[in-house]
Design a protein around this motif. Structure first.
Motif, PDB file in Angstrom:
ATOM      1  N   SER A   1       5.525   5.049  -1.396  1.00 48.19           N
ATOM      2  CA  SER A   1       4.782   4.215  -2.344  1.00 48.19           C
ATOM      3  C   SER A   1       5.182   2.754  -2.181  1.00 48.19           C
ATOM      4  O   SER A   1       6.319   2.446  -1.811  1.00 48.19           O
ATOM      5  CB  SER A   1       5.052   4.679  -3.779  1.00 48.19           C
ATOM      6  N   ALA A   2       4.215   1.884  -2.443  1.00 43.22           N
ATOM      7  CA  ALA A   2       4.451   0.430  -2.436  1.00 43.22           C
ATOM      8  C   ALA A   2       5.234   0.000  -1.197  1.00 43.22           C
ATOM      9  O   ALA A   2       6.351  -0.513  -1.303  1.00 43.22           O
ATOM     10  CB  ALA A   2       5.173   0.023  -3.714  1.00 43.22           C
ATOM     11  N   SER A   3       4.649   0.209  -0.027  1.00 43.58           N
ATOM     12  CA  SER A   3       5.346  -0.045   1.228  1.00 43.58           C
ATOM     13  C   SER A   3       5.841  -1.492   1.341  1.00 43.58           C
ATOM     14  O   SER A   3       5.231  -2.423   0.802  1.00 43.58           O
ATOM     15  CB  SER A   3       4.423   0.276   2.401  1.00 43.58           C
TER      16      SER A   3
ATOM     17  N   ASN B   1       5.169  10.983   1.388  1.00 44.67           N
ATOM     18  CA  ASN B   1       4.482   9.836   0.818  1.00 44.67           C
ATOM     19  C   ASN B   1       5.466   8.696   0.615  1.00 44.67           C
ATOM     20  O   ASN B   1       6.603   8.912   0.192  1.00 44.67           O
ATOM     21  CB  ASN B   1       3.839  10.200  -0.526  1.00 44.67           C
TER      22      ASN B   1
ATOM     23  N   GLU C   1       0.829  -1.198   0.000  1.00 43.19           N
ATOM     24  CA  GLU C   1       0.000   0.000   0.000  1.00 43.19           C
ATOM     25  C   GLU C   1       0.873   1.262   0.000  1.00 43.19           C
ATOM     26  O   GLU C   1       2.030   1.242   0.415  1.00 43.19           O
ATOM     27  CB  GLU C   1      -0.910   0.015   1.226  1.00 43.19           C
ATOM     28  N   ASP C   2       0.257   2.347  -0.436  1.00 43.54           N
ATOM     29  CA  ASP C   2       0.914   3.647  -0.370  1.00 43.54           C
ATOM     30  C   ASP C   2       0.566   4.321   0.963  1.00 43.54           C
ATOM     31  O   ASP C   2      -0.499   4.062   1.542  1.00 43.54           O
ATOM     32  CB  ASP C   2       0.461   4.548  -1.516  1.00 43.54           C
TER      33      ASP C   2
ATOM     34  N   SER D   1       0.616   8.082   3.260  1.00 46.35           N
ATOM     35  CA  SER D   1       0.760   9.541   3.283  1.00 46.35           C
ATOM     36  C   SER D   1       0.707  10.025   4.720  1.00 46.35           C
ATOM     37  O   SER D   1      -0.138   9.588   5.498  1.00 46.35           O
ATOM     38  CB  SER D   1      -0.369  10.206   2.490  1.00 46.35           C
TER      39      SER D   1
ATOM     40  N   ARG E   1      11.415   5.315  -3.111  1.00 50.16           N
ATOM     41  CA  ARG E   1       9.946   5.248  -3.027  1.00 50.16           C
ATOM     42  C   ARG E   1       9.347   6.364  -2.186  1.00 50.16           C
ATOM     43  O   ARG E   1       8.142   6.439  -2.018  1.00 50.16           O
ATOM     44  CB  ARG E   1       9.545   3.888  -2.456  1.00 50.16           C
TER      45      ARG E   1
END
Lengths: 115, 115
Positions: free
Chosen positions: B77-79, B75, B17-18, B20, B60
């Protein structure tokens, strides 16, 4: 290259005792900072050195706390008559120059426990 | 003094998941920094921002310096599982002042990533 190192990594002391915490900054970094971090909080500024002199010690909580950097490299944070409320992680950071874009590099910290 | 408020306080997400998170201040900052702290370690600098509206990436991670200069966003991305840790925003404690390098930190966002 070597990062900021701090010794000891852990220190347990009895209330009322004196402790010294040591910081070795990154070689060539002229600015050195001490912060204190309590559980669940961000680091809080204590004192900052430019070379051998303390440029800002406004974060030191009281006169039991003192720090030195006699040769402009290694620094020692000294706490007299320790109290249980002094228990925290003490972090040291260094930067190439004062400000230096505010990019500070932190050591692993010394966890101080006052019993 | 200046305070930084981070939200959310904690996040629990699934791998991939991303993410924020943000940081706000009641006063203007000229520099925003994002750090990550792993257990038992000192904070590690991720991204530094120096100009309002600036968008900077580090792998990322992407961070933005808010236009109002009173906020910043991070942010991820793609944890992945190694993203787990505490993320801190930080900025100069005295905006425009003379105590170079003195940082104030937010209280942190705790990130947990479930595989």
């Amino acid at each position: 290259g070597a990062g900021v190192s701090q010794t000891p990594s852990n220190k347990v002391t009895e209330k009322g005792k004196y402790v010294e915490l040591r910081c070795d900054p990154i070689s060539g970094h002229t600015a050195l900072y001490w912060y204190r971090q309590s559980l669940g909080q961000g680091p809080e500024f204590l004192i900052y050195f430019q070379g051998t002199g303390a440029a800002d010690d406004s974060g030191l909580p009281n006169d039991r706390f003192f720090a030195v950097r006699p040769e402009g490299s290694v620094s020692t944070l000294k706490i007299q008559r320790t109290e249980r409320g002094d228990s925290a992680v003490y972090l040291c950071a260094s930067s190439l120059t004062p400000g230096a874009g505010y990019e500070q590099y932190f050591g692993p910290g010394t966890r101080l426990t006052v019993t | 003094g200046q305070q930084l408020n981070q939200s959310p306080q904690s996040m629990f997400i699934q791998e991939g998941e991303d993410v924020s998170m943000n940081c706000t201040s009641s006063s203007i900052f000229n520099t925003w920094l994002w750090y990550k702290q792993d257990p038992g370690e000192g904070p590690v600098l991720l991204i530094a921002l120096y100009k309002a509206g600036e968008l900077t990436s580090n792998g990322r991670l992407t961070a933005q310096f808010g236009i109002t200069r009173k906020d910043s966003f991070l942010n991820i991305s793609a944890s992945i599982p190694s993203d787990v840790g505490i993320y801190f925003c930080a900025g100069p404690a005295n905006a425009g002042g003379t105590s170079y390098g003195k940082l104030t930190f937010g209280q942190g966002t705790i990130l947990t990533v479930h595989p």
